[in-house]
Write a protein that holds these residues in place. Structure first.
Motif, PDB file in Angstrom:
ATOM      1  N   GLY A   1       0.802  -1.225   0.000  1.00  0.00           N
ATOM      2  CA  GLY A   1       0.000   0.000   0.000  1.00  0.00           C
ATOM      3  C   GLY A   1       0.830   1.268   0.000  1.00  0.00           C
ATOM      4  N   ALA A   2       1.939   1.292  -0.760  1.00  0.00           N
ATOM      5  CA  ALA A   2       2.775   2.491  -0.799  1.00  0.00           C
ATOM      6  C   ALA A   2       1.995   3.666  -1.384  1.00  0.00           C
ATOM      7  CB  ALA A   2       4.041   2.221  -1.617  1.00  0.00           C
ATOM      8  N   ASN A   3       1.390   3.466  -2.539  1.00  0.00           N
ATOM      9  CA  ASN A   3       0.582   4.536  -3.115  1.00  0.00           C
ATOM     10  C   ASN A   3      -0.826   4.532  -2.557  1.00  0.00           C
ATOM     11  OD1 ASN A   3       0.342   6.781  -4.859  1.00  0.00           O
ATOM     12  ND2 ASN A   3      -0.716   5.535  -6.375  1.00  0.00           N
ATOM     13  N   ASP A   4      -1.344   3.346  -2.247  1.00  0.00           N
ATOM     14  CA  ASP A   4      -2.727   3.187  -1.795  1.00  0.00           C
ATOM     15  C   ASP A   4      -2.749   2.733  -0.333  1.00  0.00           C
ATOM     16  OD1 ASP A   4      -5.468   2.941  -1.730  1.00  0.00           O
ATOM     17  OD2 ASP A   4      -5.524   1.091  -2.893  1.00  0.00           O
TER      18      ASP A   4
ATOM     19  N   GLY B   1       0.759   9.466  -5.430  1.00  0.00           N
ATOM     20  CA  GLY B   1       2.179   9.389  -5.719  1.00  0.00           C
ATOM     21  C   GLY B   1       2.583   8.376  -6.772  1.00  0.00           C
ATOM     22  N   GLY B   2       1.622   7.765  -7.436  1.00  0.00           N
ATOM     23  CA  GLY B   2       1.929   6.688  -8.382  1.00  0.00           C
ATOM     24  C   GLY B   2       2.641   7.188  -9.632  1.00  0.00           C
ATOM     25  N   ALA B   3       3.884   6.764  -9.815  1.00  0.00           N
ATOM     26  CA  ALA B   3       4.672   7.232 -10.958  1.00  0.00           C
ATOM     27  C   ALA B   3       4.038   6.844 -12.288  1.00  0.00           C
ATOM     28  CB  ALA B   3       6.093   6.679 -10.864  1.00  0.00           C
ATOM     29  N   GLU B   4       3.388   5.696 -12.334  1.00  0.00           N
ATOM     30  CA  GLU B   4       2.838   5.191 -13.593  1.00  0.00           C
ATOM     31  C   GLU B   4       1.336   5.431 -13.735  1.00  0.00           C
ATOM     32  OE1 GLU B   4       4.393   1.086 -14.276  1.00  0.00           O
ATOM     33  OE2 GLU B   4       5.684   1.592 -12.581  1.00  0.00           O
TER      34      GLU B   4
ATOM     35  N   GLU C   1       9.177   1.764  -4.665  1.00  0.00           N
ATOM     36  CA  GLU C   1       9.897   1.970  -5.926  1.00  0.00           C
ATOM     37  C   GLU C   1       9.034   2.626  -7.002  1.00  0.00           C
ATOM     38  OE1 GLU C   1      11.938  -0.999  -3.551  1.00  0.00           O
ATOM     39  OE2 GLU C   1       9.861  -0.893  -4.256  1.00  0.00           O
ATOM     40  N   HIS C   2       7.722   2.563  -6.830  1.00  0.00           N
ATOM     41  CA  HIS C   2       6.816   3.113  -7.838  1.00  0.00           C
ATOM     42  C   HIS C   2       6.233   4.462  -7.426  1.00  0.00           C
ATOM     43  CE1 HIS C   2       6.958  -0.634 -10.103  1.00  0.00           C
ATOM     44  NE2 HIS C   2       6.796  -1.280  -8.964  1.00  0.00           N
ATOM     45  N   ILE C   3       6.856   5.113  -6.459  1.00  0.00           N
ATOM     46  CA  ILE C   3       6.386   6.415  -5.988  1.00  0.00           C
ATOM     47  C   ILE C   3       7.179   7.531  -6.648  1.00  0.00           C
ATOM     48  CG2 ILE C   3       6.283   7.948  -3.979  1.00  0.00           C
ATOM     49  CD1 ILE C   3       4.086   5.857  -3.977  1.00  0.00           C
TER      50      ILE C   3
END
Length: 459
Positions: free
Chosen positions: A262-265, A329-332, A410-412
């Motif tokens: 849950g880094a972005n979520d 914050g989701g890079a993609e 890593e995807h932030i």
């Protein structure tokens, strides 16, 4: 007080009129330069590295509601608020897991291999089937009383369907899918036994009922396991001599999906709430700000619903705006949409004070007005339902890692964090800064900007 207004009409008098609320201008034009100067008081202090480190800590352990992981996250959030000297409180509330010990749906002695709804009532019932279609309120026939309702999935929630047939006295529910994608649905509401079957099985039963009565048996044994989830609240009070009496709330959800980092979520949203608290605690304000993180959003906005339900009406009457941040914050995420795909979703698809301020702030800082759209599925819903202008800030469409174990640090994108928090921070500050006594008496207004509705799916 002001409520649910939209800053879109410019009068010849040189004032902004927003359905009853007038925003003053300076020298016949919006004082955008003054706004920018005030933005900078907040925006230049935002530190994306702080937010990134918060996300890194929170996403190291999954934060599923009711688990030790959630408690770990809550303790961290509480500690951060308390270190800022904020009046901090943890609100516990019950949530339930369900263990299925027995699930049976038979028609004429043939086992349909159905699945009991999580949260189904336990019990055994044998009765005639009655086809009630999608069980929408007002369409359920009276003759379902004492019988098993055959229900088609679609249009309204499972809980609503069960409630509607139970209100008519149904003894059980046999629900079939509206597509060919299995027969494992969501959660019921513990009123009557409820079992799900496939679309093909349901349609076959609909046809059989046209030729005469059909008897079914439901036998369900569900064990309910109580757990505890939490809401964290931190209050930032203004100087008593300058208190407008109004309240602005800024929120995110701290729980993750099961086994999800849950880094972005939505560790990203939590990091933004904490960062804005850090900045505003040292910034003069005339409006109370409540920083909130909600548990059990992934279970259907249970934390935010609980929080709003326990608020005294006097607090609700003073709440003038709710800013919700989820997955910022989701890079993609966002594909090739401007501002990384940032969009403001409202429950009814209408503009309100929050979206007006958001569009104005983004236009000042990035020369792009954030669009708005219509979407529920997050914690702005309960605030909207009690009449508080609310919006969800999110990058849409969501990234490929959504609700997966790969939703990791890593995807932030630090750039997206900075951007989203700058816009939300400037928007909220427009209300809480001392030179806007209660906004309806403000001498400095946000510029009136055009911003468009987008029918953009989130996933």
């Amino acid at each position: 007080m002001f409520r649910r207004k939209s800053i879109i009409t410019v009068l010849a008098t040189g004032m902004f009129l927003s359905t009853g609320v007038v925003y003053a201008q300076t020298n016949g034009a919006p004082n955008v330069q003054a706004d920018t100067a005030f933005d900078n008081k907040v925006i230049k202090k935002i530190n994306a590295e702080n937010m990134y480190n918060t996300i890194k800590y929170l996403s190291a352990v999954p934060r599923e509601a009711g688990t030790e992981g959630e408690v770990r996250g809550v303790e961290y959030i509480e500690g951060q608020f308390k270190s800022l000297g904020l009046e901090t409180r943890r609100f516990p509330f019950p949530i339930y897991d369900y263990k299925t010990n027995r699930e049976l749906a038979e028609v004429d002695g043939v086992d349909l291999k159905g699945h009991a709804f999580s949260g189904s009532a336990s019990g055994k019932v044998t009765a005639e089937l009655v086809n009630v279609g999608k069980a929408i309120a007002g369409t359920v026939p009276d003759d379902v009383k004492g019988k098993i309702a055959l229900v088609e999935r679609g249009e309204i929630t499972f809980v609503e369907k069960v409630k509607n047939v139970a209100a008519k006295g149904a003894a059980g529910v046999l629900m079939y899918n509206s597509s060919s994608n299995g027969n494992n649905f969501g959660q019921a509401n513990e009123e009557i036994p409820a079992v799900a079957i496939t679309q093909a099985q349901g349609k076959e039963l609909v046809d059989r009922l046209k030729n005469g009565p059909v008897e079914a048996t439901l036998d369900v044994d569900i064990e309910r396991i109580e757990k505890t989830s939490y809401v964290v609240e931190a209050k930032l009070k203004p100087n008593k001599n300058k208190d407008t009496g109004q309240i602005v709330t800024i929120g995110a959800h701290h729980d993750s999906v099961p086994n999800g980092p849950g880094a972005n979520d939505d560790a990203s949203g939590v990091s933004a709430v904490l960062e804005l608290a850090r900045i505003l605690v040292n910034t003069p304000i005339d409006t109370e700000v409540r920083f909130l993180t909600f548990g059990s959003e992934e279970r259907g906005m249970m934390g935010s619903s609980f929080y709003v339900s326990q608020l005294p009406q006097s607090d609700i009457d003073r709440m003038v705006a709710h800013f919700q941040m989820d997955m910022i914050g989701g890079a993609e995420a966002g594909e090739d949409h401007p501002l990384g795909g940032l969009i403001m979703y409202t429950i009814d698809g209408q503009k309100n004070l929050v979206t007006d301020l958001g569009a104005s702030a983004s236009s000042r800082m990035y020369d792009v007005a954030v669009p708005y759209g219509q979407l529920g599925r997050s914690d702005h819903q309960p605030f909207h339902d009690v009449g508080i202008p609310s919006a969800l800030f999110i990058h849409s469409p969501v990234e490929p890692q959504y609700h997966k174990p790969t939703d990791t640090i890593e995807h932030i994108s630090k750039e997206k964090l900075q951007q989203a928090v700058s816009i939300v921070g400037a928007s909220a500050y427009q209300i809480v800064r001392p030179d806007t006594p209660a906004l309806d008496r403000a001498h400095v207004s946000p510029a009136s900007v055009e911003y468009k509705f987008e029918d953009r799916p989130v996933d």
